[in-house]
Design an enzyme around this catalytic site. Structure first.
Site, PDB file in Angstrom:
ATOM      1  N   HIS A  75       0.745  -0.953   0.041  1.00 56.47           N
ATOM      2  CA  HIS A  75      -0.037   0.011  -0.028  1.00 56.47           C
ATOM      3  C   HIS A  75       0.986   1.330   0.239  1.00 56.47           C
ATOM      4  CE1 HIS A  75      -3.871  -2.621   1.703  1.00 56.47           C
ATOM      5  NE2 HIS A  75      -2.956  -3.183   0.817  1.00 56.47           N
ATOM      6  N   HIS A  94      -2.062  -5.483  -3.103  1.00 51.63           N
ATOM      7  CA  HIS A  94      -2.939  -4.916  -3.671  1.00 51.63           C
ATOM      8  C   HIS A  94      -4.217  -5.135  -2.443  1.00 51.63           C
ATOM      9  CE1 HIS A  94      -5.618  -2.216  -5.850  1.00 51.63           C
ATOM     10  NE2 HIS A  94      -6.413  -3.179  -6.090  1.00 51.63           N
ATOM     11  N   TRP A 104      -8.224   2.812  -6.950  1.00 52.89           N
ATOM     12  CA  TRP A 104      -8.948   3.485  -5.601  1.00 52.89           C
ATOM     13  C   TRP A 104      -9.201   2.077  -4.325  1.00 52.89           C
ATOM     14  CZ3 TRP A 104      -4.705   6.459  -3.887  1.00 52.89           C
ATOM     15  CH2 TRP A 104      -5.075   6.972  -2.888  1.00 52.89           C
ATOM     16  N   GLN A 107     -12.935  -2.060  -2.504  1.00 55.79           N
ATOM     17  CA  GLN A 107     -14.072  -2.616  -2.250  1.00 55.79           C
ATOM     18  C   GLN A 107     -15.177  -1.564  -2.134  1.00 55.79           C
ATOM     19  OE1 GLN A 107     -11.626  -1.760   0.146  1.00 55.79           O
ATOM     20  NE2 GLN A 107     -12.161   0.109   0.532  1.00 55.79           N
ATOM     21  N   LYS A 188      -9.159   7.721  -7.552  1.00 58.07           N
ATOM     22  CA  LYS A 188      -8.951   9.103  -6.429  1.00 58.07           C
ATOM     23  C   LYS A 188     -10.676   9.968  -6.495  1.00 58.07           C
ATOM     24  CE  LYS A 188      -7.013  11.769  -2.862  1.00 58.07           C
ATOM     25  NZ  LYS A 188      -6.174  12.618  -2.561  1.00 58.07           N
TER      26      LYS A 188
HETATM   27  O1  0FX Z   1      -3.337   2.202   1.574  1.00 55.81           O
HETATM   28  P1  0FX Z   1      -4.949   1.715   1.324  1.00 55.81           P
HETATM   29  O2  0FX Z   1      -5.558   0.874   2.326  1.00 55.81           O
HETATM   30  O3  0FX Z   1      -5.303   1.676  -0.325  1.00 55.81           O
HETATM   31  C1  0FX Z   1      -4.891   2.541  -1.377  1.00 55.81           C
HETATM   32  C2  0FX Z   1      -6.340   2.411  -2.722  1.00 55.81           C
HETATM   33  O4  0FX Z   1      -6.696   1.676  -2.413  1.00 55.81           O
HETATM   34  C3  0FX Z   1      -4.800   1.250  -2.980  1.00 55.81           C
HETATM   35  O5  0FX Z   1      -5.512   0.676  -4.351  1.00 55.81           O
HETATM   36  C4  0FX Z   1      -3.349   1.380  -3.604  1.00 55.81           C
HETATM   37  N1  0FX Z   1      -2.580   0.598  -3.882  1.00 55.81           N
HETATM   38  C5  0FX Z   1      -2.547   1.873  -1.619  1.00 55.81           C
HETATM   39  C6  0FX Z   1      -1.756   2.821  -2.069  1.00 55.81           C
HETATM   40  O6  0FX Z   1      -3.597   2.683  -1.231  1.00 55.81           O
HETATM   41  O7  0FX Z   1      -5.438   2.814   1.523  1.00 55.81           O
HETATM   42  P2  0FX Z   1      -6.155   3.712   2.752  1.00 55.81           P
HETATM   43  O8  0FX Z   1      -5.360   3.556   4.080  1.00 55.81           O
HETATM   44  O9  0FX Z   1      -5.972   5.503   2.517  1.00 55.81           O
HETATM   45  O10 0FX Z   1      -7.444   4.257   3.171  1.00 55.81           O
HETATM   46  C7  0FX Z   1      -7.777   2.691   3.976  1.00 55.81           C
HETATM   47  C8  0FX Z   1      -9.964   2.384   3.532  1.00 55.81           C
HETATM   48  O11 0FX Z   1     -10.200   3.469   4.097  1.00 55.81           O
HETATM   49  C9  0FX Z   1      -9.777   2.759   2.077  1.00 55.81           C
HETATM   50  O12 0FX Z   1     -10.436   1.333   1.317  1.00 55.81           O
HETATM   51  C10 0FX Z   1     -11.677   3.592   2.855  1.00 55.81           C
HETATM   52  C11 0FX Z   1     -11.215   4.058   3.173  1.00 55.81           C
HETATM   53  N2  0FX Z   1     -11.181   5.825   3.324  1.00 55.81           N
HETATM   54  C12 0FX Z   1      -9.817   6.559   2.885  1.00 55.81           C
HETATM   55  C13 0FX Z   1     -10.181   7.601   2.998  1.00 55.81           C
HETATM   56  C14 0FX Z   1      -8.205   8.724   2.703  1.00 55.81           C
HETATM   57  C15 0FX Z   1     -12.294   6.874   3.203  1.00 55.81           C
HETATM   58  O13 0FX Z   1     -13.111   6.133   3.247  1.00 55.81           O
HETATM   59  N3  0FX Z   1     -12.574   7.677   3.217  1.00 55.81           N
HETATM   60  C16 0FX Z   1     -11.005   8.642   3.014  1.00 55.81           C
HETATM   61  O14 0FX Z   1     -11.169   9.936   3.061  1.00 55.81           O
END
Ligand code: 0FX
Length: 243
Positions: A75, A94, A104, A107, A188
């Site tokens: 990630h 991923h 992005w 799920q 995004k």
């Molecule tokens: O690190 P990550 O789980 O994954 C994201 C991308 O989905 C993935 O395709 C990419 N390879 C990776 C580098 O970045 O993302 P996260 O830790 O920013 O967010 C985790 C979950 O949190 C996301 O699936 C949905 C939720 N979320 C996140 C943010 C920033 C929200 O619901 N709202 C938000 O504003």
């Protein structure tokens, strides 16, 4: 002996990964952990650490190629430049079931479009979440799942995949398969476009429930509508399957 660079912007996942390599033991292999230079929160916390260091994969590309045998994106929020993926083996963990809903927050889109979701480990090529697949595990999205509950299942699937495949990946001892189709890609901006709920939208209950549960993820304030004074009112959905 292999030198492995793990780049991650997901701190809890780094913790789980470190525990796994400690428990399982990878004698002879060396790991270094980095986070993206754009990650201000991790930079604040780890600026004095030599064990979790900031990296800019574009600027430090040559250095990474010279010093590592394998780069794992766990990630990592940076796009790997083509010079890097051509110069050293790069593997991505991923949170999606490639080639479905690449990109992005997979799920979120699986809840909306019904495409399969899960975790995938694949070689990185020049396109997003696109390279040859090394291992993957599907996760069931239930009618009561929100983005958060589906995501937590995906993280568990990713850890299972890492546990089962990491040694073979480090030793470059695995079969890989190109995805059968290109699949679809969400960015995004596609997620951001889902946040504002139009109160005059007419659709089935199923569609409305899906939209709201796809936008429900713990503390994140994702979905909102504008009230008559133009004020944003945020909303989430709670679902309770019968025991
Ligand atoms: O690190 P990550 O789980 O994954 C994201 C991308 O989905 C993935 O395709 C990419 N390879 C990776 C580098 O970045 O993302 P996260 O830790 O920013 O967010 C985790 C979950 O949190 C996301 O699936 C949905 C939720 N979320 C996140 C943010 C920033 C929200 O619901 N709202 C938000 O504003």
């Amino acid at each position: 002996m292999s030198k492995v660079l793990v780049i991650s912007d997901n701190e809890p996942l780094v913790g789980r990964f470190k525990k796994l390599i400690k428990d399982k033991g990878f004698p002879g292999h060396q790991f270094h952990f980095s986070y993206s230079y754009i990650n201000a929160a991790l930079a604040r916390k780890y600026s004095n650490s030599s064990k979790f260091t900031s990296v800019n994969v574009k600027d430090e590309c040559e250095n990474i190629i010279q010093n590592y045998d394998l780069v794992i994106s766990l990630h990592c929020k940076q796009l790997f430049p083509s010079e890097l993926v051509k110069g050293v083996r790069c593997v991505n963990v991923h949170p999606g079931l490639n080639p479905h809903n690449r990109g992005w927050f997979p799920q979120v889109f699986s809840i909306l479009n019904g495409l399969p979701c899960g975790g995938t480990i694949h070689e990185i090529d020049e396109q997003l979440d696109h390279g040859a697949i090394i291992a993957q595990k599907a996760v069931e999205v239930e009618s009561w799942d929100t983005s958060l509950t589906a995501y937590n299942k995906i993280l568990d699937a990713e850890m299972e995949l890492i546990q089962a495949n990491l040694l073979d990946i480090i030793e470059n001892n695995y079969l890989k398969e190109n995805p059968l189709e290109e699949g679809n890609l969400n960015l995004k901006k596609d997620f951001n476009a889902l946040r504002e709920i139009d109160l005059s939208d007419i659709d089935t209950f199923q569609k409305h429930i899906d939209r709201l549960r796809a936008m429900t993820h713990g503390e994140y304030m994702n979905a909102y509508f504008l009230d008559k004074d133009g004020r944003k009112v945020f909303l989430k959905l709670e679902l309770f399957p019968e025991e």
